[in-house]
Design a protein around this motif. Sequence first.
Motif, PDB file in Angstrom:
ATOM      1  N   LEU A 155      18.318  64.484  85.278  1.00 48.40           N
ATOM      2  CA  LEU A 155      17.686  65.458  84.537  1.00 48.40           C
ATOM      3  C   LEU A 155      18.701  66.787  84.200  1.00 48.40           C
ATOM      4  CD1 LEU A 155      14.035  65.529  85.697  1.00 48.40           C
ATOM      5  CD2 LEU A 155      15.146  64.699  83.809  1.00 48.40           C
ATOM      6  N   ILE A 156      19.422  67.052  85.017  1.00 52.69           N
ATOM      7  CA  ILE A 156      20.332  68.350  85.043  1.00 52.69           C
ATOM      8  C   ILE A 156      21.408  67.781  84.172  1.00 52.69           C
ATOM      9  CG2 ILE A 156      22.143  69.757  86.401  1.00 52.69           C
ATOM     10  CD1 ILE A 156      20.061  69.832  88.777  1.00 52.69           C
ATOM     11  N   GLY A 157      22.065  66.800  84.255  1.00 55.29           N
ATOM     12  CA  GLY A 157      23.153  66.140  83.326  1.00 55.29           C
ATOM     13  C   GLY A 157      22.671  66.243  81.998  1.00 55.29           C
ATOM     14  N   VAL A 158      21.313  65.943  81.645  1.00 53.72           N
ATOM     15  CA  VAL A 158      20.838  65.572  80.251  1.00 53.72           C
ATOM     16  C   VAL A 158      20.600  66.959  79.943  1.00 53.72           C
ATOM     17  CG1 VAL A 158      19.114  65.051  78.823  1.00 53.72           C
ATOM     18  CG2 VAL A 158      19.806  63.467  80.644  1.00 53.72           C
ATOM     19  N   VAL A 159      20.178  68.020  80.572  1.00 52.44           N
ATOM     20  CA  VAL A 159      19.829  69.276  80.237  1.00 52.44           C
ATOM     21  C   VAL A 159      21.129  69.878  79.638  1.00 52.44           C
ATOM     22  CG1 VAL A 159      19.275  71.512  80.678  1.00 52.44           C
ATOM     23  CG2 VAL A 159      17.650  69.810  81.194  1.00 52.44           C
ATOM     24  N   GLY A 160      22.413  69.700  80.555  1.00 56.62           N
ATOM     25  CA  GLY A 160      23.596  70.401  80.518  1.00 56.62           C
ATOM     26  C   GLY A 160      24.096  69.629  79.144  1.00 56.62           C
ATOM     27  N   LEU A 171      25.412  74.304  71.514  1.00 56.00           N
ATOM     28  CA  LEU A 171      26.488  75.214  71.372  1.00 56.00           C
ATOM     29  C   LEU A 171      27.496  74.900  70.440  1.00 56.00           C
ATOM     30  CD1 LEU A 171      26.965  76.473  74.950  1.00 56.00           C
ATOM     31  CD2 LEU A 171      25.864  77.760  72.957  1.00 56.00           C
ATOM     32  N   ALA A 172      27.781  73.416  70.389  1.00 55.02           N
ATOM     33  CA  ALA A 172      28.852  73.020  69.587  1.00 55.02           C
ATOM     34  C   ALA A 172      28.289  73.032  68.061  1.00 55.02           C
ATOM     35  CB  ALA A 172      29.285  71.507  69.734  1.00 55.02           C
ATOM     36  N   VAL A 173      26.871  72.674  67.743  1.00 49.03           N
ATOM     37  CA  VAL A 173      26.647  72.825  66.472  1.00 49.03           C
ATOM     38  C   VAL A 173      26.313  74.253  65.844  1.00 49.03           C
ATOM     39  CG1 VAL A 173      24.400  72.720  65.396  1.00 49.03           C
ATOM     40  CG2 VAL A 173      25.124  70.645  66.767  1.00 49.03           C
ATOM     41  N   VAL A 174      26.241  74.950  66.855  1.00 45.64           N
ATOM     42  CA  VAL A 174      26.147  76.588  66.243  1.00 45.64           C
ATOM     43  C   VAL A 174      27.636  77.182  65.993  1.00 45.64           C
ATOM     44  CG1 VAL A 174      25.591  79.025  67.222  1.00 45.64           C
ATOM     45  CG2 VAL A 174      23.921  77.134  67.565  1.00 45.64           C
ATOM     46  N   PHE A 175      28.311  76.814  66.782  1.00 44.90           N
ATOM     47  CA  PHE A 175      29.750  77.239  66.731  1.00 44.90           C
ATOM     48  C   PHE A 175      30.732  76.550  65.763  1.00 44.90           C
ATOM     49  CE2 PHE A 175      28.743  79.141  70.952  1.00 44.90           C
ATOM     50  CZ  PHE A 175      28.884  80.631  70.363  1.00 44.90           C
ATOM     51  N   THR A 176      30.219  75.476  65.059  1.00 39.96           N
ATOM     52  CA  THR A 176      31.196  74.735  64.236  1.00 39.96           C
ATOM     53  C   THR A 176      30.451  74.710  62.946  1.00 39.96           C
ATOM     54  OG1 THR A 176      29.942  72.621  64.744  1.00 39.96           O
ATOM     55  CG2 THR A 176      32.086  73.035  66.089  1.00 39.96           C
ATOM     56  N   ARG A 177      29.226  75.249  62.792  1.00 45.21           N
ATOM     57  CA  ARG A 177      28.741  75.639  61.559  1.00 45.21           C
ATOM     58  C   ARG A 177      29.647  76.325  60.654  1.00 45.21           C
ATOM     59  NH1 ARG A 177      22.724  77.568  61.889  1.00 45.21           N
ATOM     60  NH2 ARG A 177      24.163  79.724  61.392  1.00 45.21           N
ATOM     61  N   GLY A 178      30.250  76.015  59.518  1.00 44.86           N
ATOM     62  CA  GLY A 178      31.067  76.653  58.645  1.00 44.86           C
ATOM     63  C   GLY A 178      30.267  77.312  57.623  1.00 44.86           C
ATOM     64  N   LEU A 211      22.595  68.547  76.350  1.00 49.30           N
ATOM     65  CA  LEU A 211      22.164  69.140  75.296  1.00 49.30           C
ATOM     66  C   LEU A 211      22.379  70.533  75.010  1.00 49.30           C
ATOM     67  CD1 LEU A 211      18.334  67.740  76.032  1.00 49.30           C
ATOM     68  CD2 LEU A 211      20.075  67.163  74.102  1.00 49.30           C
ATOM     69  N   VAL A 212      22.724  71.496  76.034  1.00 46.41           N
ATOM     70  CA  VAL A 212      23.033  72.580  75.746  1.00 46.41           C
ATOM     71  C   VAL A 212      24.469  72.678  75.236  1.00 46.41           C
ATOM     72  CG1 VAL A 212      24.039  74.780  77.042  1.00 46.41           C
ATOM     73  CG2 VAL A 212      21.916  73.588  77.620  1.00 46.41           C
ATOM     74  N   VAL A 213      25.356  71.802  75.749  1.00 42.33           N
ATOM     75  CA  VAL A 213      26.813  71.763  75.150  1.00 42.33           C
ATOM     76  C   VAL A 213      26.668  71.230  73.606  1.00 42.33           C
ATOM     77  CG1 VAL A 213      28.771  70.281  75.252  1.00 42.33           C
ATOM     78  CG2 VAL A 213      28.008  71.381  77.228  1.00 42.33           C
TER      79      VAL A 213
END
Length: 153
Positions: free
Chosen positions: A15-20, A27-34, A22-24
């Motif tokens: 569960l901790i791995g899945v949540v981690g 963050l990738a989606v937010v920061f790579t939106r051009g 999802l967070v990654v």
Amino acid sequence: MSDATRKPDRILFVLIGVVGLLVVVALAVVFTRGEPAALDEASPAGVVQRYSKAVIDGDNATADSYLTDAARSRCRGGYPGEPRPARVVLVSTSERTDSATVRVSIVQQSQGGPFGPSEYEMEDAFSLLKVNGTWKIDQPPYILTACSVVPAK
């Protein structure tokens, strides 16, 4: 240790791995939106998009290239007391044979104030004309008026 006590530990780690993960991914989606996708520059909305970007970037010479001669002759410069818009969002486009209207939502931000920065949103429209087969802006919203050359009085 027995198998019964190890099973909850494995489930917790999974569960901790899945949540981690999802967070990654988030963050990738937010920061790579051009920047938004460029619209067809031969369309009224594409002309408005490029003009608006030039105005927001302070590139008056480029913005000027999207204006009709009549719009350029009416230009009296920008409005220095007002901040440049932060965003311009396409609302609708109404295209006719030789003219078009592009409605946009213009978002401005102001700094300061007792509660910090604030935003103001308004809707306005661009009027465009087809000049020699190319769309040109004949009347921009006043808040998006920018001129590279202010005519002499």
